[in-house]
Design a protein around this motif. Structure first.
Motif, PDB file in Angstrom:
ATOM      1  N   ALA A 145       0.824  -1.199   0.000  1.00  0.00           N
ATOM      2  CA  ALA A 145       0.000   0.000   0.000  1.00  0.00           C
ATOM      3  C   ALA A 145       0.864   1.257   0.000  1.00  0.00           C
ATOM      4  N   PRO A 146       0.380   2.335  -0.570  1.00  0.00           N
ATOM      5  CA  PRO A 146       1.107   3.607  -0.500  1.00  0.00           C
ATOM      6  C   PRO A 146       0.824   4.305   0.833  1.00  0.00           C
ATOM      7  N   GLY A 147       1.630   5.270   1.186  1.00  0.00           N
ATOM      8  CA  GLY A 147       1.366   6.056   2.382  1.00  0.00           C
ATOM      9  C   GLY A 147       2.185   5.620   3.575  1.00  0.00           C
ATOM     10  N   PRO A 148       2.160   6.402   4.658  1.00  0.00           N
ATOM     11  CA  PRO A 148       2.991   6.140   5.843  1.00  0.00           C
ATOM     12  C   PRO A 148       2.549   4.934   6.662  1.00  0.00           C
ATOM     13  N   LEU A 149       1.309   4.461   6.453  1.00  0.00           N
ATOM     14  CA  LEU A 149       0.819   3.306   7.224  1.00  0.00           C
ATOM     15  C   LEU A 149       1.259   1.977   6.624  1.00  0.00           C
ATOM     16  N   ALA A 150       1.796   1.998   5.408  1.00  0.00           N
ATOM     17  CA  ALA A 150       2.182   0.756   4.722  1.00  0.00           C
ATOM     18  C   ALA A 150       3.210  -0.012   5.531  1.00  0.00           C
ATOM     19  N   CYS A 151       2.996  -1.322   5.636  1.00  0.00           N
ATOM     20  CA  CYS A 151       3.900  -2.236   6.339  1.00  0.00           C
ATOM     21  C   CYS A 151       4.015  -1.897   7.827  1.00  0.00           C
ATOM     22  N   GLY A 152       3.007  -1.204   8.354  1.00  0.00           N
ATOM     23  CA  GLY A 152       3.022  -0.828   9.763  1.00  0.00           C
ATOM     24  C   GLY A 152       1.831  -1.401  10.506  1.00  0.00           C
ATOM     25  N   VAL A 153       1.674  -0.989  11.750  1.00  0.00           N
ATOM     26  CA  VAL A 153       0.560  -1.421  12.595  1.00  0.00           C
ATOM     27  C   VAL A 153      -0.002  -0.178  13.291  1.00  0.00           C
ATOM     28  N   PRO A 154      -1.229  -0.227  13.788  1.00  0.00           N
ATOM     29  CA  PRO A 154      -1.789   0.912  14.523  1.00  0.00           C
ATOM     30  C   PRO A 154      -0.955   1.238  15.760  1.00  0.00           C
ATOM     31  N   TYR A 155      -0.988   2.489  16.171  1.00  0.00           N
ATOM     32  CA  TYR A 155      -0.163   2.922  17.302  1.00  0.00           C
ATOM     33  C   TYR A 155      -0.602   2.284  18.619  1.00  0.00           C
ATOM     34  N   THR A 156      -1.820   1.703  18.665  1.00  0.00           N
ATOM     35  CA  THR A 156      -2.263   1.036  19.894  1.00  0.00           C
ATOM     36  C   THR A 156      -1.513  -0.271  20.122  1.00  0.00           C
ATOM     37  N   CYS A 157      -0.754  -0.727  19.125  1.00  0.00           N
ATOM     38  CA  CYS A 157       0.085  -1.919  19.286  1.00  0.00           C
ATOM     39  C   CYS A 157       1.418  -1.584  19.973  1.00  0.00           C
ATOM     40  N   CYS A 158       1.763  -0.323  20.019  1.00  0.00           N
ATOM     41  CA  CYS A 158       3.104   0.068  20.468  1.00  0.00           C
ATOM     42  C   CYS A 158       3.253  -0.031  21.982  1.00  0.00           C
ATOM     43  N   THR A 159       4.461  -0.335  22.408  1.00  0.00           N
ATOM     44  CA  THR A 159       4.770  -0.363  23.832  1.00  0.00           C
ATOM     45  C   THR A 159       4.951   1.074  24.318  1.00  0.00           C
ATOM     46  N   THR A 160       4.317   1.412  25.424  1.00  0.00           N
ATOM     47  CA  THR A 160       4.397   2.763  25.967  1.00  0.00           C
ATOM     48  C   THR A 160       4.685   2.708  27.455  1.00  0.00           C
ATOM     49  N   MET A 161       5.324   3.728  27.941  1.00  0.00           N
ATOM     50  CA  MET A 161       5.593   3.879  29.360  1.00  0.00           C
ATOM     51  C   MET A 161       4.512   4.759  29.979  1.00  0.00           C
ATOM     52  N   PRO A 162       4.288   4.622  31.287  1.00  0.00           N
ATOM     53  CA  PRO A 162       3.279   5.463  31.944  1.00  0.00           C
ATOM     54  C   PRO A 162       3.574   6.947  31.744  1.00  0.00           C
ATOM     55  N   ASN A 163       2.527   7.722  31.464  1.00  0.00           N
ATOM     56  CA  ASN A 163       2.614   9.183  31.271  1.00  0.00           C
ATOM     57  C   ASN A 163       3.450   9.580  30.056  1.00  0.00           C
ATOM     58  N   GLU A 164       3.718   8.611  29.185  1.00  0.00           N
ATOM     59  CA  GLU A 164       4.495   8.919  27.985  1.00  0.00           C
ATOM     60  C   GLU A 164       3.553   9.347  26.860  1.00  0.00           C
ATOM     61  N   VAL A 165       3.925  10.376  26.116  1.00  0.00           N
ATOM     62  CA  VAL A 165       3.126  10.833  24.985  1.00  0.00           C
ATOM     63  C   VAL A 165       3.256   9.814  23.853  1.00  0.00           C
ATOM     64  N   THR A 166       2.113   9.371  23.346  1.00  0.00           N
ATOM     65  CA  THR A 166       2.108   8.323  22.327  1.00  0.00           C
ATOM     66  C   THR A 166       2.530   8.875  20.969  1.00  0.00           C
ATOM     67  N   ASN A 167       3.443   8.153  20.339  1.00  0.00           N
ATOM     68  CA  ASN A 167       3.854   8.475  18.972  1.00  0.00           C
ATOM     69  C   ASN A 167       2.956   7.690  18.022  1.00  0.00           C
ATOM     70  N   THR A 168       2.103   8.380  17.273  1.00  0.00           N
ATOM     71  CA  THR A 168       1.135   7.706  16.409  1.00  0.00           C
ATOM     72  C   THR A 168       1.782   6.968  15.241  1.00  0.00           C
ATOM     73  N   LEU A 169       3.066   7.223  14.966  1.00  0.00           N
ATOM     74  CA  LEU A 169       3.771   6.531  13.882  1.00  0.00           C
ATOM     75  C   LEU A 169       4.812   5.549  14.427  1.00  0.00           C
ATOM     76  N   CYS A 170       4.606   5.122  15.674  1.00  0.00           N
ATOM     77  CA  CYS A 170       5.583   4.212  16.276  1.00  0.00           C
ATOM     78  C   CYS A 170       5.568   2.836  15.619  1.00  0.00           C
TER      79      CYS A 170
END
Length: 267
Positions: A145-170
């Motif tokens: 697929a074209p675009g920044p989401l290609a070969c990626g997963v939604p940001y809700t899959c990403c590992t995050t630390m408490p009180n950390e600002v989520t990177n939507t392109l992680c």
């Protein structure tokens, strides 16, 4: 009465959610449309409760039996459903995975499923159905697929630390990488396994919830059956009382007739 109000409340929520779903033209399907489940559940609860209330107010034996059989049928179906799901656990898991993958295909089009999937991935720290690579079925996350989401997963899959600002392109390009490289980037385990492991770890809580659902229904069946027997006894006693009155009236009329025959006739 309380159950009937709860059923009406659930029905109202389901109707509102379904209207919103149709408004945004999301995917049709029972599994992918929780609003349909809420509507059906609300209708069933309201109708069954209404029958029970009406039957108890009027002491209607037919309605009481309908309420008893319906409640007993619901209880039996719930028990059978749980037993079948346990006996055929692998098929249940396969069916669940199949439906999850269907939902992932239309992840950005179905708001209901998207919200559920995002919640599950955050709550259980997982990604996809069986594994994170399931996201390749989505047209936006597929590697072709074209675009920044290609070969990626939604940001809700990403590992995050408490009180950390989520990177939507992680989750950018993670599907191109090896599983071991992603342990600190995304949650690589699938959500199906994560949910089942959570259920096994919290079996006491789940058992309590199931008992909280089944026990009131069981006592409802018992109480309704006892009430029906009481109404039947009352009807039988009333019938016997009526028969007694009729017999007494017949005897009285018979005595009057005999007395009339014995009385002399005067000109």
């Amino acid at each position: 009465m309380d159950v009937m109000l709860i059923g009406g409340f659930i029905l109202a929520i389901g109707i509102y959610a379904e209207v919103e779903r149709q408004r945004f033209k999301t995917l049709e399907g029972i599994f992918l449309a929780p609003a349909i489940i809420l509507i059906v559940l609300g209708i069933v609860m309201f109708i069954v409760s209404f029958i029970g209330v009406l039957a108890s107010l009027r002491d209607n034996l037919t309605l009481l039996k309908v309420f008893l059989y319906t409640l007993a049928l619901c209880l039996i179906l719930e028990l059978l459903g749980g037993i079948v799901a346990l006996l055929f656990r692998n098929r249940t898991v396969d069916l669940l995975n199949k439906n999850v993958r269907k939902g992932m295909v239309n992840y950005y089009d179905d708001l209901d499923f998207k919200n559920i999937m995002d919640f599950v991935q955050r709550k259980f720290k997982c990604c996809g159905g069986t594994e994170y690579t399931d996201w390749s079925v989505n047209m936006y996350h597929n590697c072709s697929a074209p675009g920044p989401l290609a070969c990626g997963v939604p940001y809700t899959c990403c590992t995050t630390m408490p009180n950390e600002v989520t990177n939507t392109l992680c989750g950018y390009k993670v599907l191109e990488k090896d599983r071991l490289e992603l342990t600190n980037t995304i949650n690589v385990r699938g959500c199906t396994d994560a949910v089942f492991l959570w259920l096994m770890d919290n079996y006491k809580t789940m058992a309590g919830i199931l008992l909280g659902i089944l026990v009131p229904q069981f006592f409802g069946v018992i109480v309704t059956w006892l009430y029906i027997t009481r109404v039947e006894d009352a009807i039988e006693e009333y019938g016997q009382y009526q028969d007694t009155l009729i017999n007494q009236e017949v005897k009285r009329q018979s005595k009057i007739a005999k007395c009339c025959k014995c009385m002399p006739l005067f000109d």
